[in-house]
Scaffold this active site. Structure first.
Site, PDB file in Angstrom:
ATOM      1  N   ALA A 116       0.800  -1.224   0.000  1.00 27.27           N
ATOM      2  CA  ALA A 116       0.000   0.000   0.000  1.00 27.27           C
ATOM      3  C   ALA A 116       0.827   1.266   0.000  1.00 27.27           C
ATOM      4  CB  ALA A 116      -0.931  -0.009   1.209  1.00 27.27           C
ATOM      5  N   ASN A 174       1.854  -2.850   8.391  1.00 23.98           N
ATOM      6  CA  ASN A 174       2.557  -3.564   7.328  1.00 23.98           C
ATOM      7  C   ASN A 174       3.446  -2.643   6.507  1.00 23.98           C
ATOM      8  OD1 ASN A 174       1.632  -6.091   7.940  1.00 23.98           O
ATOM      9  ND2 ASN A 174      -0.008  -6.098   6.436  1.00 23.98           N
ATOM     10  N   HIS A 204      -0.706   7.374   3.840  1.00 24.14           N
ATOM     11  CA  HIS A 204       0.676   7.129   4.236  1.00 24.14           C
ATOM     12  C   HIS A 204       1.559   8.247   3.675  1.00 24.14           C
ATOM     13  CE1 HIS A 204      -0.561   3.160   5.534  1.00 24.14           C
ATOM     14  NE2 HIS A 204      -1.022   2.899   4.324  1.00 24.14           N
TER      15      HIS A 204
END
Length: 252
Positions: A116, A174, A204
């Site tokens: 991601a 993760n 993010h």
């Protein structure tokens, strides 16, 4: 390239659906725990189901793609890599850095897709001559996914290094693990986790600093249609990595 899947969850179904139109990538075998539950896949996707790892690895596959969970990675990793190349989606397994020690001595390759987040190529390029000084990840998620109690404004729920973030929020970090593996490791990668009651997506923000200068990357992830708990970008990174393995032209 014939692909063997471990698991048939959201990303597994994503790969099955999108490889229908691929000429060079085919899922031919799937390792599952409950063959009866997934028997419909046999006719729908023309695959073989297996419940035994050895039989699965002996089938006509070139690479194994783990699409199940962290526990499956820890259980199957070593045995699979003794026989086949492997791609791991549940990157969280490598919060236990000892798992990678066996891989380094193995003749088969382990592929870790970016998931991601982005910018891993830049981080690895800068790290080559030890020109990488810092990697900082700031992740903002909907508050309900992180906290049991309601909050009225964005709240920092963690600030520290990746190792501690992984210990406290194993299902939400993760991205910090793949950044750590590409860069400075789990003891040096800085992490800030924010619970935002107004957020509808996972965001993010990665800041990279070194002798080269500095770079920032921000990703706002839409959910995967097959499963809103999985980011669409994570699924795309798996498919794209498989495609690049087959290509004669390597970019980056």
């Amino acid at each position: 390239m014939n692909i063997g899947l471990i698991g048939a969850g959201a990303i597994g179904r994503f790969l099955l659906n999108h490889m229908k139109s691929q000429d060079n990538l085919h899922v031919t075998s799937i390792l599952v725990r409950d063959e009866e539950k997934y028997h419909y896949l046999v006719d729908e996707y023309n695959v073989e189901l297996y419940t035994n790892l050895n039989d699965f690895l002996k089938s006509n596959i070139d690479i194994v793609v783990e699409a199940e969970n962290v526990e499956a990675v820890k259980y199957y990793l070593k045995d699979v890599l003794n026989i086949k190349d492997m791609m791991v989606i549940s990157i969280g397994a490598f919060s236990d850095t000892s798992l990678l020690e066996d891989v380094k001595e193995n003749q088969h390759k382990l592929y870790l897709p970016s998931g991601a987040v982005g910018g891993l190529d830049l981080i690895q390029n800068v790290k080559t001559l030890e020109h990488l000084n810092s990697v900082t990840l700031t992740t903002t998620k909907p508050a309900a996914s992180l906290l049991d109690d309601e909050v009225s404004e964005p709240t920092v729920v963690f600030e520290g290094v990746a190792k501690d973030a992984i210990d406290k929020f194993p299902k939400n970090m993760n991205v910090s693990i793949i950044l750590s593996l590409a860069g400075l490791g789990i003891d040096e990668t800085k992490v800030r986790l924010i619970a935002d009651p107004n957020a509808t997506k996972n965001t993010h923000h990665v800041k990279i600093e070194g002798e080269f200068g500095e770079a920032t990357i921000e990703i706002k992830n839409n959910p995967l249609k097959e499963n809103p708990k999985t980011s669409a970008l994570a699924a795309l990174s798996v498919l794209s990595t498989l495609e690049r393995i087959e290509n004669n032209i390597i970019i980056g």
